[in-house]
Design an enzyme around this catalytic site. Structure first.
Site, mmCIF file in Angstrom:
data_model
loop_
_atom_site.group_PDB
_atom_site.id
_atom_site.type_symbol
_atom_site.label_atom_id
_atom_site.label_comp_id
_atom_site.label_asym_id
_atom_site.label_seq_id
_atom_site.Cartn_x
_atom_site.Cartn_y
_atom_site.Cartn_z
ATOM 1 N N LYS A 1 -11.216 -40.724 45.407
ATOM 2 C CA LYS A 1 -9.927 -40.889 46.083
ATOM 3 C C LYS A 1 -10.080 -41.106 47.584
ATOM 4 O O LYS A 1 -9.340 -41.895 48.175
ATOM 5 C CB LYS A 1 -9.024 -39.692 45.813
ATOM 6 C CG LYS A 1 -9.461 -38.388 46.433
ATOM 7 C CD LYS A 1 -8.462 -37.288 46.132
ATOM 8 C CE LYS A 1 -8.926 -35.966 46.688
ATOM 9 N NZ LYS A 1 -9.003 -35.946 48.162
ATOM 10 N N THR A 2 -11.029 -40.404 48.226
ATOM 11 C CA THR A 2 -11.197 -40.584 49.670
ATOM 12 C C THR A 2 -11.598 -42.015 49.986
ATOM 13 O O THR A 2 -11.129 -42.623 50.957
ATOM 14 C CB THR A 2 -12.248 -39.603 50.215
ATOM 15 O OG1 THR A 2 -11.856 -38.264 49.887
ATOM 16 C CG2 THR A 2 -12.375 -39.727 51.721
ATOM 17 N N ASP B 1 -3.023 -37.197 51.580
ATOM 18 C CA ASP B 1 -4.071 -36.783 50.655
ATOM 19 C C ASP B 1 -3.720 -35.416 50.068
ATOM 20 O O ASP B 1 -3.002 -34.626 50.690
ATOM 21 C CB ASP B 1 -5.402 -36.703 51.420
ATOM 22 C CG ASP B 1 -6.592 -36.542 50.491
ATOM 23 O OD1 ASP B 1 -6.456 -36.802 49.283
ATOM 24 O OD2 ASP B 1 -7.676 -36.164 50.989
ATOM 25 N N GLU B 2 -4.224 -35.125 48.873
ATOM 26 C CA GLU B 2 -4.011 -33.832 48.193
ATOM 27 C C GLU B 2 -2.512 -33.502 48.112
ATOM 28 O O GLU B 2 -2.089 -32.377 48.384
ATOM 29 C CB GLU B 2 -4.758 -32.705 48.920
ATOM 30 C CG GLU B 2 -6.251 -32.924 49.086
ATOM 31 C CD GLU B 2 -7.047 -32.725 47.798
ATOM 32 O OE1 GLU B 2 -6.424 -32.527 46.730
ATOM 33 O OE2 GLU B 2 -8.290 -32.776 47.863
ATOM 34 N N GLN C 1 -5.224 -30.480 39.493
ATOM 35 C CA GLN C 1 -6.009 -29.660 40.421
ATOM 36 C C GLN C 1 -5.115 -28.911 41.412
ATOM 37 O O GLN C 1 -5.566 -28.513 42.482
ATOM 38 C CB GLN C 1 -7.014 -30.539 41.182
ATOM 39 C CG GLN C 1 -8.047 -31.182 40.268
ATOM 40 C CD GLN C 1 -9.109 -31.933 41.047
ATOM 41 O OE1 GLN C 1 -9.918 -31.342 41.765
ATOM 42 N NE2 GLN C 1 -9.127 -33.249 40.915
ATOM 43 N N ARG D 1 -16.366 -29.524 38.856
ATOM 44 C CA ARG D 1 -17.269 -29.525 40.019
ATOM 45 C C ARG D 1 -18.677 -29.948 39.608
ATOM 46 O O ARG D 1 -19.510 -30.274 40.453
ATOM 47 C CB ARG D 1 -17.369 -28.131 40.657
ATOM 48 C CG ARG D 1 -16.096 -27.497 41.204
ATOM 49 C CD ARG D 1 -15.330 -28.406 42.113
ATOM 50 N NE ARG D 1 -14.334 -29.171 41.352
ATOM 51 C CZ ARG D 1 -13.778 -30.291 41.768
ATOM 52 N NH1 ARG D 1 -14.135 -30.831 42.920
ATOM 53 N NH2 ARG D 1 -12.876 -30.916 41.040
#
Length: 621
Positions: A34-35, A215-216, A246, A587
């Site tokens: 995503k980044t 973001d997020e 998440q 993770r």
């Protein structure tokens, strides 16, 4: 012209980058890059002629903002791109530096951190004649921040206080404004209120930013949501990126509904789901997908692995928590011996108290580790406070232990009384603990200090006599009970977690009869120097978000621990617990080991456990 902004992107990522007009929702599955998409999207907007200074990128951490800026500079090949990228709070502070004068604040206002906030609350309580017990200022601080973050009146938020906090909150706000200061929650709520009530100001900022990227987005709270809605202009060029699966911060005000309702807010929005995972093997993704599919309040996704197949998820059962910790330490040692870097290993748990047995097992095998985002078990304040009593029982001349224990919990022996006592003891050539009775008799200590000193002296004599005390656990239990540790710790915001650590310490000492040997072992554990080189990361599942490791161990997968007993009252809370385990599993790049124990010593007793229902969901084909 735009080749460099789409090179190496998959079709879903390209669609997200090339979308330039109108609202866009990007569901970015775990490990889906995503980044990279956000950075390439900003670069594409600049390529298309958008003025960089009119692009606003909002993140949740300074680290994320810094990484975004660095990647953008590398991609575009210039270091002077004036895109504004920062956290919500830094944006709010910048906004207020320019606009606070409109509401009677100086532009050179102060920003109160948590310590400043609690200090002012304590003064307000004193001014109102409210007894300032330890922890009350922390609870009111939490109440104020939660009220602002969730846009609710303080009366709507349950908090464990024996008095009405509203007058304290009102006085706090008055004194804060008189000092020309904002607290951290103000940095979001005040700009939002100003924009909603001042049309000219709202138009000024809506014309200032032509494109906003967040973001997020799944972690936004109501105040942040409101701020964004005020900033979005008539072109509605808002791009939000996040993963509802998440969203794990509901307990601190985050509202997963913000991302799930985006299409309601912007019916014309394009929705793109990034499902190609570049981190984990197919087996890990299958386990995570099996788990999260049981949540009803979510957007469906079908994650695909770019890393190929594997047989990399293992569910293990152990006889007890010690056996579980020994296995984890043994498995980690084998990985290290095979050449795996310690930095590529993560060990997660839901409850901080579970770190004790893991830490002890790691120390015994000389495995270098670091408790990420927290303190090692034997360095936690409440643990060190209790051990100070035992140190003093074993050695009355231990002045450091005496200074730590004598007024913990508070028993009226303040700094001045303690200074007078220590000076008296030195003059008499005695240890401070041995001079207590004489200091009381000779009126060195008076009033509340004398009464507190007598209670402390009685407790210490009780410990040294040892009547009815069979082991170190009995000594600890007596201190906890007679000193009132549970009541003392229970007044703090994180009091229940601290009490759990105390109970874990008591459990760990069951059957231990040699106090001197016990204290020596704990001193070596707390001071063990394992700081050189790379370390295994030990942390809560909450702290693991945003990180990745080759090998992940998740311990304590039992009902009451994961999901946590405090989260089992509603279906929505259970869903957040499920998301928390999903975050932990995703993770991992190469392997995940999930484990549970049939018997676990927690909360001061041994209890039979049953495996978390989440494990059955993971294993389901």
């Amino acid at each position: 012209m735009i080749a460099h902004t789409t090179t190496g992107l998959n079709p879903e990522q390209q669609r997200a980058v090339l979308h330039t007009a109108g609202p866009l929702l990007i569901f970015a599955g775990a490990g889906s890059g995503k980044t990279r998409v956000i950075v390439h999207r900003v670069a594409h907007l600049v390529d298309q002629g958008v003025n960089p200074s009119r692009i606003l990128c909002l993140t949740f951490t300074n680290k994320a903002a810094g990484e975004m800026k660095h990647r953008l500079q590398m991609l575009i090949g210039r270091g002077d791109i004036p895109v504004w990228a920062g956290t919500f709070h830094s944006f709010g502070a910048r906004f207020l530096r320019h606009e606070a004068h409109r509401i009677g604040y100086p532009n050179a206002f102060a920003i109160y951190d948590e310590a400043d906030q609690r200090s002012l609350i304590g003064k307000c309580m004193k001014e109102l004649g409210i007894v300032h017990e330890k922890g009350k200022d922390g609870r009111i601080s939490w109440l104020i921040n939660m009220s602002k973050d969730t846009v609710r009146d303080v009366s709507e938020i349950p908090v464990d206080l024996k008095f009405d906090p509203a007058p304290v909150v009102r006085l706090y706000e008055e004194r804060k404004k008189a000092s020309g200061a904002f607290d951290f929650a103000d940095l979001i709520s005040v700009p939002s209120t100003m924009l909603s009530t001042m049309p000219d100001l709202r138009e000024k900022y809506r014309s200032k930013f032509s494109h906003i990227l967040v973001d997020e987005y799944q972690d936004t709270n109501t105040a942040q949501y409101n701020l964004l809605m005020e900033l979005v202009g008539v072109d509605r060029n808002l791009c939000v990126v996040g993963d509802d699966d998440q969203s794990i911060y509901g307990w601190r005000g985050a509202n997963v509904g913000n991302i799930l309702r985006f299409k309601d807010d912007f019916p014309e929005a394009e929705v793109i789901t990034l499902e190609q995972n570049y981190r984990s093997t197919e087996d890990i993704l299958k386990a995570a997908s099996n788990l999260i599919a049981n949540n009803r309040y979510r957007a469906p996704k079908n994650l695909r692995s770019a890393c190929g197949p594997g047989n990399d998820v293992c569910i293990m059962e152990f006889s007890d928590g010690d056996d579980e910790a020994l296995h984890v330490a043994h498995a980690v040692a084998r990985l290290l011996d095979s050449g795996v870097s310690a930095a590529e290993i993560g060990v997660f748990y839901r409850l901080n108290a579970l770190s004790r047995v893991l830490e002890e097992s790691f120390v015994r095998r000389s495995i270098p580790y670091a408790v990420y985002g927290g303190m090692r078990f034997y360095e936690r304040r409440e643990v060190k406070d209790l051990l100070a009593y035992l140190r003093l029982a074993a050695n009355p001349a231990d002045e450091e232990a005496f200074a730590r224990a004598v007024n913990t919990p508070p028993r009226g022996i303040g700094a001045k009384s303690l200074e007078a006592l220590v000076g008296f003891a030195r003059g008499a050539g005695m240890a401070s603990s041995e001079a207590l009775q004489e200091a009381i008799d000779k009126k060195v200590l008076k009033g509340p200090a004398a009464r507190g000193a007598y209670a402390f002296l009685s407790l210490m004599e009780d410990l040294r006599r040892g009547e009815g005390i069979d082991d170190v656990a009995d000594m600890l239990e007596r201190v906890v009970e007679q000193a009132g540790f549970k009541e003392y710790l229970g007044q703090e915001i994180d009091g229940q977690d601290r009490i759990t650590n105390v109970q874990e310490l008591v459990s760990s000492a069951a059957g231990v009869t040699d106090l001197t040997e016990y204290l020596q072992e704990k001193a070596l554990l707390s001071s063990m120097d394992l700081s050189a080189g790379e370390k295994v990361s030990v942390m809560t599942l909450h702290m693991s978000k945003g990180l990745e490791f080759d090998y992940v161990f998740i311990v304590g997968c039992e009902e009451g621990l994961l999901p946590h007993s405090r989260s089992m009252d509603t279906a929505l809370n259970i869903e957040e617990e499920r998301r928390l385990l999903y975050v932990g599993i995703t993770r991992a790049r190469r392997q995940v080991v999930l484990s549970w124990a049939r018997v676990r010593a927690l909360y001061g007793r041994e209890a039979y456990q049953i495996p978390s229902g989440f494990l059955r969901e993971i294993a389901r084909a």
